[in-house]
Write an enzyme that holds these catalytic residues in place. Structure first.
Site, mmCIF file in Angstrom:
data_model
loop_
_atom_site.group_PDB
_atom_site.id
_atom_site.type_symbol
_atom_site.label_atom_id
_atom_site.label_comp_id
_atom_site.label_asym_id
_atom_site.label_seq_id
_atom_site.Cartn_x
_atom_site.Cartn_y
_atom_site.Cartn_z
ATOM 1 N N HIS B 39 6.113 2.411 3.740
ATOM 2 C CA HIS B 39 4.976 2.869 2.943
ATOM 3 C C HIS B 39 4.149 1.691 2.441
ATOM 4 C CE1 HIS B 39 3.041 4.050 -0.885
ATOM 5 N NE2 HIS B 39 2.726 5.146 -0.199
ATOM 6 N N CYS B 414 -11.365 9.629 12.855
ATOM 7 C CA CYS B 414 -10.974 9.053 11.571
ATOM 8 C C CYS B 414 -9.500 8.691 11.515
ATOM 9 C CB CYS B 414 -11.353 9.972 10.423
ATOM 10 S SG CYS B 414 -10.521 11.565 10.488
#
Lengths: 458, 465
Positions: B39, B414
């Site tokens: 993360h 995107c």
């Protein structure tokens, strides 16, 4: 059907290959040919194509040799002619280097043999011709060691095992009470050659080959073998280079930068590879071989006066000391410098990109050993592209294509001040997860980070 | 650069989505655990923030607020330095030098813009990110993730109230509290991007990501909502899913809880109208996430448009806006001609599209992808380099089908691929209008779009005949 061509000659400003033939001749071979075509002084030689490497790997040594035996014999004669020397001759012996060269640059991954052709006859000839027996015996000593390692498998298998050659060198230095091998006189080097050869016989059960032709074939095949060595295979995997490409082998007349005070060797760039500044830049060492520049035993000197002065300022060396002890090539050999400067200009104009060159000066004469498009930092990449566009050397499209997008990343993040970081102490190491440099106060919780930052704690 | 940098380094054993704002405030992030796709690593790269992850030898005590490295003990407030390009951690302060955006770099960027066909937008969720990206030359926002706005401080409490509400009435009450917060956030982003389009994606992630899983947080929520801890626990339990990435998320949220879509549409348009009053040009494009069928899309479109009409009526003012969708479910790509009846634009969400086309869970792929690449089963990590052969086929098909239905449909990408040069070249070839990437990838993408055009000059001309 005409016979396929596997050996390409170059020398004396002529060449059978050119820069476009990288697939066949490898990057090095193609550029050696090209340099001849544009009038750059390059020691003569020839390149054996990558196809022979493939044949060697698929069908074996004998098959490969039979295809090129005649051509290689003729090619050596071609080099002998140009150099006015003879392979294995006592009076005027020709020595050659044998180097690898793949389509893509694989620095340091494959093997090289220098000073090939050396034996008990040739060493006498070189000693007499150079008037420098120590140089001759040192070249012989280096050759036996290199050939032993690369071709005869004398290199120790594990890192812990001792190198038989290094043991002999250490013993000799101890006996003499010296610390550097450059301090050993000719007679010690002569003794070392004998001991090296004895070590070869002991370990391999065979005599060290004295016949230059036997040496040559051994070296060519060893370079082909090195295409499949572990580190080369790993490098190809990491850099996505297919195994099928193979390596070419370039054989070239040796020139010596260590023949005395009028000889030198060096590396130069047509522009600064770190900043991109349009300034000829490089380093050289008088009376040295290429590996000495890299080894860092002696302090290399700058090629240009400007570069030398900048270096002296950084190294805190006074102008007087600089001019006396570390003069630039521009000062120490102005004529050769002029040649070199002209050559680098020609090369950059011809290749239309920044060049990274290796050169040797033998007895006052300049020889180029290699040129290639120089590796550079992200900042230099951008500056060089935009400068060359301005100089009308390249088009707008080319300028855009010259920059690797991912290299821009280097320019987008803060970095450590170069000087400050040399004084800093590394206390831990992790993964380089996201680039850039950061310095700040330790906090352990996200909301503390937010709070501290908004308070602007410094 | 125009903004001021403040100097803290966030040191964590590992990071979680709740740390986002703190990570953004820090100069750099150091973690003891986690790899290159942890993360901390992924988020830091997105932010262009320096990060060293998985420094296994360091010892962190949250309780004592100490960090031990090479036998030295560091307390909160002590200085350290990180090199995110090498993974080295240094003792003390080291002077840093900021990047140079002008000069040669600026010239190269200008030249690239002249030679490019694709526009480069950015993925940005905060006004700060939007401003950074604008300085890097972004021509709008291609993805603004509204969920990232809910983390941090009071916002997460209001969000949790909405999610943990037991019925629609409770949800509506909580949403009314969220509306001004969202509106303010949108105003900030629209203002930073004035004059340029901003694609806002409606709420996408599974709701359980927002709720507290620790007892402390649950107690807090029980207090705020004046219910028992057991009620909160039961609600959290009810939200848990076996496979959340394929669960109750995306437009499935907006279609089951239309009031969420209503609130967000209202917040977006009210923000734009408020800015208009201040003569700031906001250009919202409202994006429905995870659409798979025309009916799903139509229902969302209707909610959005009805809400917006209501706002226009209330305010007696109008503004231009668009409603479109992400194409990230393979079924949406396959039926793009139908979906284009309702969607005014497509934005290819190639992260999810890759995940669902390969059937690789992005969160679990770390276990086998490196081995697959080493063994040559895959050439690249398809989450980094767009798989042109498979996933690319879906993109190409959706482009053609979308154009057939709606000639002027606006097309962009995107996913992470929007900043990767070979993927950008693909986007150029299939005829998208823009790519969108994280702010720090914008200059790279600008150069890559020019290179794509140079490499494909002929094919582009042919396509546009």
């Amino acid at each position: 059907m005409s016979k396929a061509k596997y050996v390409y000659l170059f020398g004396d400003r002529k060449a059978e290959g050119n820069a476009k033939m990288k697939n066949l001749l490898g990057g090095k071979g193609a550029n050696l040919a090209e340099m001849n075509l544009i009038g750059v002084p390059v020691p003569p030689g020839f390149t054996i194509t990558t196809e022979i490497c493939t044949i060697y790997n698929e069908k074996g040594r004998d098959n490969a040799i039979s295809l090129i035996k005649e051509d290689v014999t003729n090619a050596i004669a071609h080099v002998e002619n140009i150099m006015g020397m003879k392979f294995g001759d006592q009076k005027n012996p020709l020595l050659v280097s044998v180097r690898s060269g793949a389509r893509a640059s694989m620095p340091g991954m494959m093997d090289t043999v220098l000073n090939l052709g050396m034996n008990d006859n040739a060493v006498e000839g070189i000693a007499a011709k150079s008037g420098n027996p120590r140089f001759a015996w040192d070249s012989y000593r280096r050759f036996v060691q290199m050939y032993g390692d690369v071709v005869l498998g004398m290199k120790p298998e594990s890192r812990e095992a001792e190198d038989p050659f290094e043991i002999i060198i250490d013993k000799m230095k101890k006996k003499r009470g010296v610390t550097l091998d450059t301090e050993l006189p000719a007679e010690d080097l002569k003794e070392m050659v004998l001991q090296f050869k004895a070590a070869v016989k002991k370990q391999t059960g065979h005599d060290f080959p004295d016949d230059p032709w036997e040496q040559l074939w051994g070296a060519i095949m060893a370079v082909f073998d090195s295409w499949m060595n572990e580190r080369a295979i790993l490098y190809r995997k990491l850099n996505k280079i297919p195994d099928e490409w193979g390596t070419a082998v370039s054989v070239q007349a040796m020139v010596f930068g260590n023949m005395g005070e009028t000889s030198a060797t060096g590396v130069a760039f047509t522009r600064d590879a770190a900043t991109g500044e349009n300034m000829f830049i490089g380093e050289y060492l008088i009376n040295a071989q290429g590996e000495d520049v890299v080894a860092g035993i002696r302090t290399p000197q700058q090629i240009t006066i400007e570069g030398s002065k900048r270096w002296a300022k950084l190294a805190n060396v006074s102008e007087k000391e600089r001019a006396e002890k570390y003069p630039s090539l521009e000062e120490s050999m102005p004529e050769v410098y002029k040649d070199l400067f002209q050559t680098q200009e020609n090369l950059e104009k011809h290749y239309r990109d920044m060049q990274d060159m290796e050169f040797t000066i033998q007895d006052g004469k300049l020889w180029l050993l290699q040129t290639r498009n120089g590796k550079r930092t992200g900042a230099a990449m951008v500056k060089i592209a935009m400068d060359m566009l301005k100089e009308k050397l390249i088009t707008k499209e080319e300028a855009i294509m010259r920059v690797e997008p991912d290299k821009l990343d280097e320019l987008l993040h803060p970095v450590f001040d170069k000087e400050a970081v040399t004084r800093a102490k590394v206390v831990a190491k992790g993964l380089p997860a996201s680039p850039g440099a950061a310095t700040g106060q330790v906090v352990f919780h996200a909301d503390d980070a937010e709070k501290w930052a908004s308070e602007g704690k410094k | 650069m125009g903004f001021r940098r403040k100097k803290v380094v966030l040191v964590r054993i590992e990071t979680s989505p709740e740390d986002l704002k703190g990570m953004n405030s820090a100069e750099g992030i150091l973690t003891a655990r986690g790899g290159m796709t942890s993360h901390a690593a992924v988020v830091a790269r997105g932010m262009g923030k320096c990060c060293v992850s998985g420094a296994g030898s360091i010892k962190i005590s949250y309780k004592a607020k100490t960090l031990e490295m090479s036998g030295n003990k560091y307390k909160e407030g002590d200085f350290i330095s990180l090199n995110g390009s090498t993974g080295e951690v240094y003792d003390g302060m080291i002077k840093t030098v900021d990047p140079e955006m002008s000069g040669y770099f600026g010239k190269l960027m200008k030249l690239s813009d002249k030679k490019a066909r694709l526009a480069v937008r950015t993925n940005a969720d905060t006004p700060l990110d939007a401003r950074v990206a604008r300085e890097f030359g972004a021509k709008g926002i291609g993805l603004c993730r509204t969920e990232h706005m809910f983390f941090g401080g009071d916002k997460i409490i209001a969000m949790r109230e909405m999610i943990l509400a037991e019925d629609e009435e409770g949800r509506r009450k909580a949403l009314a509290g969220l509306l001004p917060i969202q509106r303010k956030d949108f105003e900030g982003i629209f203002e930073a991007m004035h004059g340029l389009p901003v694609t806002v994606r409606l709420l996408d992630p599974p709701l359980h990501e927002f709720v507290p899983h620790d007892e402390k947080g649950q107690k807090e929520m029980a207090k705020v909502m004046v219910v028992s801890l057991e009620t909160i626990k039961a609600q959290v339990e009810a939200l848990s899913e076996v496979n959340p990435m394929l669960g109750h998320r995306g437009c499935r949220l907006g279609n089951t809880y239309p009031e969420i879509t209503e609130m967000q549409s209202r917040a977006i348009i009210e923000a734009a109208l408020n800015l208009k009053a201040r003569k700031i040009d906001a250009r919202p494009e409202i994006m429905i996430p995870l659409t798979g069928t025309l009916a799903e899309m139509k229902m969302q479109e209707q909610i959005v448009r009805t809400t917006i009409e209501k706002v226009f009526e209330e305010r007696g003012q109008k503004i231009d806006f668009m409603v479109g969708t992400m194409i990230e479910v393979p079924r949406a790509a396959l039926t793009a001609d139908k979906i284009a009846q309702s969607a005014e634009f497509f934005s290819f969400g190639t992260n999810d599209l890759t995940q669902m086309t390969f059937g690789y869970s992005r969160d679990d792929a770390g276990k086998f992808l490196p081995i697959y690449i080493e063994k040559g089963i895959l050439k690249n990590d398809p989450f980094q380099v767009l798989d042109q052969e498979g996933v690319g086929q879906l993109v190409e098909m959706a482009v053609k089908k979308g154009r057939k239905t709606r000639k002027k449909i606006k097309l962009g990408i995107c996913g992470e691929h929007g900043g990767e040069p070979s993927s950008i070249e693909f986007c150029h070839r299939v005829g998208l209008h823009y790519v969108s990437c994280s702010p720090y990838r914008v200059p790279i993408a600008r150069l890559a779009t020019a290179q794509a055009n140079i490499m494909n000059k002929r094919s582009w001309k042919k396509m546009n005949k």
